[in-house]
Design an enzyme around this catalytic site. Structure first.
Site, mmCIF file in Angstrom:
data_model
loop_
_atom_site.group_PDB
_atom_site.id
_atom_site.type_symbol
_atom_site.label_atom_id
_atom_site.label_comp_id
_atom_site.label_asym_id
_atom_site.label_seq_id
_atom_site.Cartn_x
_atom_site.Cartn_y
_atom_site.Cartn_z
ATOM 1 N N ASP A 73 0.845 -1.193 0.000
ATOM 2 C CA ASP A 73 0.000 0.000 0.000
ATOM 3 C C ASP A 73 0.882 1.245 0.000
ATOM 4 O O ASP A 73 2.102 1.140 0.124
ATOM 5 C CB ASP A 73 -0.935 0.016 1.227
ATOM 6 C CG ASP A 73 -0.184 -0.272 2.516
ATOM 7 O OD1 ASP A 73 0.971 0.193 2.655
ATOM 8 O OD2 ASP A 73 -0.730 -0.954 3.396
ATOM 9 N N ASP A 75 1.543 4.989 1.729
ATOM 10 C CA ASP A 75 1.241 5.868 2.862
ATOM 11 C C ASP A 75 1.759 7.265 2.548
ATOM 12 O O ASP A 75 2.842 7.425 1.980
ATOM 13 C CB ASP A 75 1.947 5.355 4.134
ATOM 14 C CG ASP A 75 1.554 3.917 4.435
ATOM 15 O OD1 ASP A 75 0.369 3.673 4.695
ATOM 16 O OD2 ASP A 75 2.434 3.036 4.383
ATOM 17 N N ASP A 154 9.702 4.008 12.864
ATOM 18 C CA ASP A 154 10.402 2.900 13.518
ATOM 19 C C ASP A 154 11.805 2.669 12.946
ATOM 20 O O ASP A 154 12.812 2.957 13.584
ATOM 21 C CB ASP A 154 9.548 1.623 13.534
ATOM 22 C CG ASP A 154 8.903 1.263 12.202
ATOM 23 O OD1 ASP A 154 9.181 1.944 11.198
ATOM 24 O OD2 ASP A 154 8.128 0.284 12.157
HETATM 25 P P1 ATP Z 1 3.877 -2.653 4.956
HETATM 26 O O1 ATP Z 1 2.796 -1.701 4.538
HETATM 27 O O2 ATP Z 1 4.573 -3.329 3.851
HETATM 28 O O3 ATP Z 1 3.426 -3.550 6.033
HETATM 29 P P2 ATP Z 1 4.992 -0.297 6.111
HETATM 30 O O4 ATP Z 1 6.388 0.058 6.543
HETATM 31 O O5 ATP Z 1 4.377 0.597 5.096
HETATM 32 O O6 ATP Z 1 5.031 -1.795 5.636
HETATM 33 P P3 ATP Z 1 2.748 0.401 7.745
HETATM 34 O O7 ATP Z 1 2.194 -0.331 8.910
HETATM 35 O O8 ATP Z 1 1.930 0.581 6.531
HETATM 36 O O9 ATP Z 1 4.101 -0.353 7.404
HETATM 37 O O10 ATP Z 1 3.226 1.796 8.290
HETATM 38 C C1 ATP Z 1 3.627 2.857 7.439
HETATM 39 C C2 ATP Z 1 4.802 3.599 8.058
HETATM 40 O O11 ATP Z 1 4.400 4.152 9.314
HETATM 41 C C3 ATP Z 1 6.017 2.729 8.387
HETATM 42 O O12 ATP Z 1 6.867 2.559 7.282
HETATM 43 C C4 ATP Z 1 6.670 3.536 9.474
HETATM 44 O O13 ATP Z 1 7.369 4.634 8.954
HETATM 45 C C5 ATP Z 1 5.475 4.065 10.234
HETATM 46 N N1 ATP Z 1 5.075 3.151 11.318
HETATM 47 C C6 ATP Z 1 4.131 2.187 11.280
HETATM 48 N N2 ATP Z 1 4.034 1.555 12.445
HETATM 49 C C7 ATP Z 1 4.940 2.117 13.258
HETATM 50 C C8 ATP Z 1 5.320 1.918 14.626
HETATM 51 N N3 ATP Z 1 4.741 0.992 15.371
HETATM 52 N N4 ATP Z 1 6.289 2.724 15.140
HETATM 53 C C9 ATP Z 1 6.860 3.702 14.390
HETATM 54 N N5 ATP Z 1 6.552 3.922 13.116
HETATM 55 C C10 ATP Z 1 5.609 3.162 12.541
HETATM 56 MG MG MG Z 2 2.365 0.509 4.399
#
Ligand code: ATP
Ligand code: MG
Length: 456
Positions: A73, A75, A154
């Site tokens: 996805d 963001d 993170d």
């Molecule tokens: P994927 O969508 O492939 O699972 P993602 O890194 O995009 O991976 P998301 O859960 O969509 O994960 O979160 C988007 C972004 O928000 C992350 O890349 C990170 O920068 C931030 N983020 C999400 N969860 C956390 C957390 N628990 N602590 C700190 N930052 C976070």
């Molecule tokens: Mg994501």
């Protein structure tokens, strides 16, 4: 360099000392192009930009694209408040309390728009960022600037921002370097960051499983086994969501091994962890379940969380049912009581919605009925709504070394419509200990390999 950014640079901790807090990578130095970004995400970025706000793609959308993978996805991060974003898009809704966000909905695609977050300190007059006793962030709704936002993320590779204004990439805290080194590194002091949000430990494992060739930076890995018990403080509904993400991403085998090696698994599925320690057949069943799940996902087939969960919890259900049976209870009520007990214990860790726990119980219950092939009612089970899942699970049990007297084959042949075969030797219930083949000694993975919300 702001004070906040300076404080995350620990003296003596590897490359961070030389890494500039912000690195700007111009459009011709990186590989992201607009053609790789979904139309929906581009629409959101441009509308925010045209309204005078900062608009950047961040997180997995940037990370995965740079790694040549297709993102799950997209963001978006912005300096517009959730309310301002909400006003700008008719097709949007405000979500979350602990961490307010806006979802902009385009058919089946949802673009998550988050306002830049500031560190959760009390110096903000509105004091809406709150930290619990253990350093856990309870709410995270203090808005800040892009630099502060990066430091709240993170991993460094998740703090890469693609700016729609000039197509450049903003990398904070060494994220560009880490991406090239294929290294997962938490931003800031790892222990503090895990305490703020223990789910970050699970995210570390998920990304390790998902991103080929990535390793955890040693200081990011080290505190995990010690801090693993903090997972028990996470609301069980969030844990359940994280579990599905962990196990249903096509890398369940590696993920299980990593979770066990980092001593995390026992804080998510304590009963299962105990069975895995005590019982080689339970290990075999768990591994076969993971392999099966991964294969289905890789083949583009659907996976039902209830099948997966029924299988993970089965060794415990069977064990507890055996105890009730030894105390004189009949097999069916023993199984039901065991299911009640195991589910009640498990939902304290991971909430399991009824739409999953009901079919799980049905699969378990059918494990008692499927072996009764001599029964005149056996064939009726073919029309049971959960027959297929229960039959698949029966095969998985046999494949994992349980001797069920060949009933799996019997059901297979029945379905292939070759007539009802002669019943094999009378099968006893799974609760009969003597039916199990002698235990083989297998080496278990070592319990400790390395010594390692948002939306907290
Ligand atoms: P994927 O969508 O492939 O699972 P993602 O890194 O995009 O991976 P998301 O859960 O969509 O994960 O979160 C988007 C972004 O928000 C992350 O890349 C990170 O920068 C931030 N983020 C999400 N969860 C956390 C957390 N628990 N602590 C700190 N930052 C976070
Ligand atoms: Mg994501």
């Amino acid at each position: 360099m702001s004070n906040f950014i300076k404080h995350i640079f620990q003296p003596g901790s590897d490359h961070r000392e030389e890494t500039p807090a912000l690195q700007i990578i111009s459009r011709d130095e990186h590989s992201i192009s607009r053609s790789q970004i979904s139309d929906a995400a581009l629409k959101v970025l441009y509308r925010l930009h045209n309204a005078g706000y900062e608009a950047l793609l961040v997180g997995g959308g940037v990370r995965d694209t740079l790694l040549g993978m297709s993102p799950k996805d997209f963001d978006v991060a912005t300096d517009a408040t959730p309310e301002q974003v909400n006003k700008l898009f008719r097709n949007s809704r405000l979500i979350g309390r602990r961490f307010k966000l806006v979802h902009v909905v385009f058919g089946r695609e949802v673009i998550e728009v988050a306002t830049f977050r500031a560190p959760p300190t009390d110096e903000h007059s509105d004091k809406i960022a709150a930290t619990g006793d253990q350093g856990m962030i309870l709410r995270d709704n203090v808005y800040g600037n892009r630099e502060e936002d990066a430091m709240r993320r993170d991993f460094t590779i998740n703090a890469l921002y693609y700016n729609i204004a000039d197509f450049s990439l903003y990398a904070y805290a060494g994220g560009w370097h880490d991406l090239k080194q294929r290294q997962l590194r938490l931003i800031g002091d790892p222990e503090t960051r895990y305490r703020e949000d223990p789910v970050r430990m699970l995210r570390a494992i998920r990304f390790l499983g998902k991103l080929n060739g990535f390793t955890l930076a040693p200081d990011t890995a080290a505190p995990i086994p010690m801090l693993a018990p903090l997972l028990e403080q996470i609301p069980s509904a969030r844990m359940f969501d994280e579990c599905l993400k962990l196990f249903l991403a096509g890398k369940a085998c590696e993920t299980l091994e990593l979770l066990r090696n980092y001593q995390l698994f026992g804080h998510i599925f304590p009963g299962t962890e105990q069975c895995l320690r005590d019982d080689d057949q339970a290990c075999e069943l768990a591994l076969n379940t993971m392999r099966n799940t991964d294969k289905r996902i890789q083949a583009g087939k659907s996976v039902t969380p209830y099948f997966f969960l029924a299988s993970l919890l089965w060794p415990q259900v069977a064990r507890v049912a055996r105890e009730f049976e030894s105390a004189g209870m009949a097999p069916h009520p023993a199984l039901q009581k065991a299911a009640d007990r195991v589910l009640a214990q498990q939902i304290r860790h991971t909430a399991i919605p009824k739409r999953f726990s009901i079919p799980m119980r049905e699969i378990w219950e059918l494990q008692l009925r499927l072996p009764k092939i001599q029964s005149r009612k056996a064939r009726e089970l073919l029309t049971h709504p959960r027959f297929r899942a229960a039959y698949d699970f029966l095969l998985l049990r046999e494949q994992s070394g349980e001797d069920l007297g060949g009933v799996g084959k019997w059901w297979t042949r029945l379905q292939e419509d070759e007539g009802v075969p002669e019943a094999p030797r009378r099968s006893k219930s799974y609760t009969d200990e003597e039916q199990r083949p002698p235990r083989k000694r297998r080496r278990r993975p070592s319990s400790s390999q390395n010594n390692n919300q948002r939306r907290g």
